[in-house]
Design an enzyme around this catalytic site. Structure first.
Site, short mmCIF file in Angstrom:
data_model
loop_
_atom_site.label_atom_id
_atom_site.label_comp_id
_atom_site.label_asym_id
_atom_site.label_seq_id
_atom_site.Cartn_x
_atom_site.Cartn_y
_atom_site.Cartn_z
N ASP A 153 0.66 -1.23 0.00
CA ASP A 153 -0.16 0.07 0.01
C ASP A 153 0.89 1.15 0.03
OD1 ASP A 153 -2.20 -1.66 0.23
OD2 ASP A 153 -2.40 -1.36 2.38
N1 URA Z 1 -1.27 -5.97 3.89
C1 URA Z 1 -1.84 -4.84 3.72
O1 URA Z 1 -2.86 -4.32 4.58
N2 URA Z 1 -1.04 -3.76 3.15
C2 URA Z 1 0.10 -4.00 2.47
O2 URA Z 1 0.74 -3.20 2.03
C3 URA Z 1 0.52 -5.23 2.71
C4 URA Z 1 -0.23 -6.27 3.23
#
Ligand code: URA
Length: 243
Positions: free
Chosen positions: A106
């Protein structure tokens, strides 16, 4: 015999556009086996011919494998209209090889991102069948994490309205108080916002998330946020099963 035109080779390795390379050849900047090249379209053998751009030896690589410590506010994509991408952080010599991130983190997640131009390897590492373990360090707000959470994660957390049961995950609590808990979580899946959704399903909110490892590849502690390096021979040997 791996053959390639000189201008294509140099363009692929980030030395400029084909037009620029043609001009560089005219200027005598390029040698092949220590002899000044006169023709940008000459075909060379990438395994045996020694190509030099000025004094720099041009090492031909078909595939590249990079680990990056992704910072927050950078997007795990190749292009984006608004934000800087992880590929924008790479110098031209890598960007010319059309690399892409293996899976996504993310925008607000930090940590290990493998970047490659080997589609087969990326596909293998991301395939649900391969059960590649991802280790995350997380800080979560809400009730103190406890032994019941460890058990619940181990059994498989149900996401949103029991629509999906996650595979067993390994939760280790590092430090917990009534305000926030620090923990590590190992998951084998890679669903959208998976870690955040798993903690949300257990009544917590992730306030910090960093990926520490993916399969056999562990984030190099010497890499600051935004830094990257090519995988070394030892790491490449560990990746062999995915190549
Ligand atoms: N899980 C998440 O919620 N975000 C990420 O970036 C990776 C795994």
């Amino acid at each position: 015999m791996p053959k390639m035109r000189l201008d294509k080779l140099l363009a692929n390795m980030g030395f400029g556009s084909r037009r620029e390379i043609k001009a560089d050849v005219k200027l005598g900047k390029i040698t092949i086996n220590d002899i000044t090249a006169r023709d940008a379209s000459v075909v060379i053998n990438t395994e045996v011919d020694k190509v030099q751009y000025l004094d720099e030896l041009v090492e031909y690589k078909e595939f590249i494998y990079i680990m990056m410590n992704k910072p927050e506010d950078v997007i795990s994509a190749t292009v984006d209209k608004h934000d800087q991408t992880v590929i924008d952080l790479l110098p031209q010599k890598y960007a010319a090889l059309s690399p892409f991130p293996v899976g996504r983190l993310d925008k607000d997640t930090q940590g290990l991102l493998i970047i490659t131009n080997n589609g087969k390897m990326a596909h293998n590492m991301l395939s649900p069948k391969k059960h590649v373990e991802k280790l995350y360090y997380a800080i979560v707000e809400g009730d103190k994490l406890n032994a019941n959470d460890i058990t619940a994660f181990k059994k498989g957390i149900f996401l949103e309205d029991d629509q999906y049961k996650c595979l067993p995950a390994n939760l280790s609590i590092i430090e917990a108080n009534d305000k926030e808990s620090k923990c590590e979580l190992i998951i084998e899946e890679g669903k959208y916002h998976q870690v955040k959704r798993m903690f949300e399903a257990s009544g917590r909110k992730v306030t910090f998330l960093k990926r520490m490892s993916m399969g056999p590849i562990v984030l190099d502690k010497n890499l600051d946020l935004g830094e990257f390096r090519e995988l070394n021979a030892g790491e490449m040997a560990l990746l062999e099963q995915y190549l």
